[in-house]
Design a protein around this motif. Structure first.
Motif, short mmCIF file in Angstrom:
data_model
loop_
_atom_site.label_atom_id
_atom_site.label_comp_id
_atom_site.label_asym_id
_atom_site.label_seq_id
_atom_site.Cartn_x
_atom_site.Cartn_y
_atom_site.Cartn_z
N THR A 1 0.85 -1.19 0.00
CA THR A 1 0.00 0.00 0.00
C THR A 1 0.88 1.24 0.00
OG1 THR A 1 -0.10 -0.01 2.40
CG2 THR A 1 -1.87 -1.15 1.22
N PRO A 2 0.52 2.24 -0.78
CA PRO A 2 1.31 3.47 -0.79
C PRO A 2 1.12 4.23 0.51
CG PRO A 2 -0.62 3.71 -2.16
CD PRO A 2 -0.59 2.29 -1.72
N PRO A 3 2.06 5.07 0.87
CA PRO A 3 1.90 5.85 2.11
C PRO A 3 0.72 6.81 1.98
CG PRO A 3 3.80 6.62 0.87
CD PRO A 3 3.30 5.39 0.19
N PRO A 4 0.07 7.14 3.07
CA PRO A 4 -1.06 8.06 3.00
C PRO A 4 -0.61 9.45 2.57
CG PRO A 4 -0.49 7.60 5.28
CD PRO A 4 0.33 6.71 4.44
N ARG A 5 -1.48 10.13 1.85
CA ARG A 5 -1.15 11.48 1.38
C ARG A 5 -1.21 12.45 2.54
NH1 ARG A 5 -4.26 12.98 -3.97
NH2 ARG A 5 -2.79 14.68 -3.78
N ARG A 6 -0.27 13.39 2.53
CA ARG A 6 -0.28 14.40 3.58
C ARG A 6 -1.32 15.45 3.26
NH1 ARG A 6 5.70 16.38 4.74
NH2 ARG A 6 4.77 18.05 3.55
N ARG A 7 -1.99 15.92 4.28
CA ARG A 7 -2.98 16.98 4.08
C ARG A 7 -2.27 18.30 3.82
NH1 ARG A 7 -8.31 16.76 7.47
NH2 ARG A 7 -8.28 18.80 6.53
N ALA A 8 -2.88 19.11 2.99
CA ALA A 8 -2.30 20.42 2.69
C ALA A 8 -2.44 21.32 3.92
CB ALA A 8 -3.00 21.04 1.50
N SER A 9 -1.43 22.12 4.16
CA SER A 9 -1.48 23.02 5.30
C SER A 9 -2.42 24.18 4.98
CB SER A 9 -0.08 23.54 5.62
OG SER A 9 0.36 24.40 4.59
N VAL A 10 -2.72 24.96 6.01
CA VAL A 10 -3.63 26.09 5.84
C VAL A 10 -3.02 27.11 4.87
CG1 VAL A 10 -4.77 27.98 7.07
CG2 VAL A 10 -4.60 25.74 8.14
N GLY A 11 -1.73 27.31 4.96
CA GLY A 11 -1.05 28.25 4.06
C GLY A 11 -1.11 27.80 2.61
N GLN A 12 -0.95 26.48 2.39
CA GLN A 12 -1.04 25.96 1.02
C GLN A 12 -2.45 26.10 0.47
OE1 GLN A 12 0.41 22.00 1.63
NE2 GLN A 12 2.50 22.51 0.97
N MET A 13 -3.44 25.81 1.29
CA MET A 13 -4.83 25.94 0.83
C MET A 13 -5.17 27.40 0.54
SD MET A 13 -6.73 23.12 3.21
CE MET A 13 -8.34 23.54 2.64
N ALA A 14 -4.69 28.31 1.39
CA ALA A 14 -4.94 29.73 1.16
C ALA A 14 -4.24 30.19 -0.12
CB ALA A 14 -4.45 30.55 2.35
N GLY A 15 -3.02 29.71 -0.34
CA GLY A 15 -2.30 30.07 -1.56
C GLY A 15 -3.01 29.56 -2.81
N ARG A 16 -3.55 28.35 -2.76
CA ARG A 16 -4.29 27.82 -3.90
C ARG A 16 -5.54 28.62 -4.17
NH1 ARG A 16 -3.78 21.46 -2.26
NH2 ARG A 16 -1.54 21.29 -2.59
N CYS A 17 -6.24 29.00 -3.10
CA CYS A 17 -7.46 29.81 -3.26
C CYS A 17 -7.13 31.18 -3.87
CB CYS A 17 -8.17 29.98 -1.93
SG CYS A 17 -8.97 28.49 -1.35
N LEU A 18 -6.06 31.80 -3.37
CA LEU A 18 -5.67 33.11 -3.89
C LEU A 18 -5.24 33.01 -5.35
CD1 LEU A 18 -3.76 34.71 -0.91
CD2 LEU A 18 -5.95 35.40 -1.86
#
Length: 77
Positions: free
Chosen positions: A24-41
């Motif tokens: 099984t592949p390793p679980p994906r890491r959740r995006a941090s709040v800063g990364q999510m904010a950067g994607r939204c911007l």
């Protein structure tokens, strides 16, 4: 003539579709709040740029049939 056992020219291609790994592949890491904010911007910036270019480009795309422009062009000489 003997019939071939293979249903497709390359057996490994058909077997690759059926192959399942037991690792099984390793679980994906959740995006941090800063990364999510950067994607939204970034998304909002792209949408705003498209809307702005559409708004600024609309006068150039519209066809104007005002008679004053054609009269001025013909009487200007």
């Amino acid at each position: 003539m003997s019939r071939r056992r293979e249903t497709v020219p390359f057996t490994f291609v058909a077997e690759a579709d059926r192959f399942r790994s037991n690792v099984t592949p390793p679980p994906r890491r959740r995006a941090s709040v800063g990364q999510m904010a950067g994607r939204c911007l970034l998304g909002l910036t792209i949408v705003a740029a498209l809307v702005g270019s559409l708004i600024l480009g609309m006068p150039a795309l519209s066809i104007s049939h005002s008679p004053t422009q054609t009269q001025q062009a013909s009487h200007g000489r």
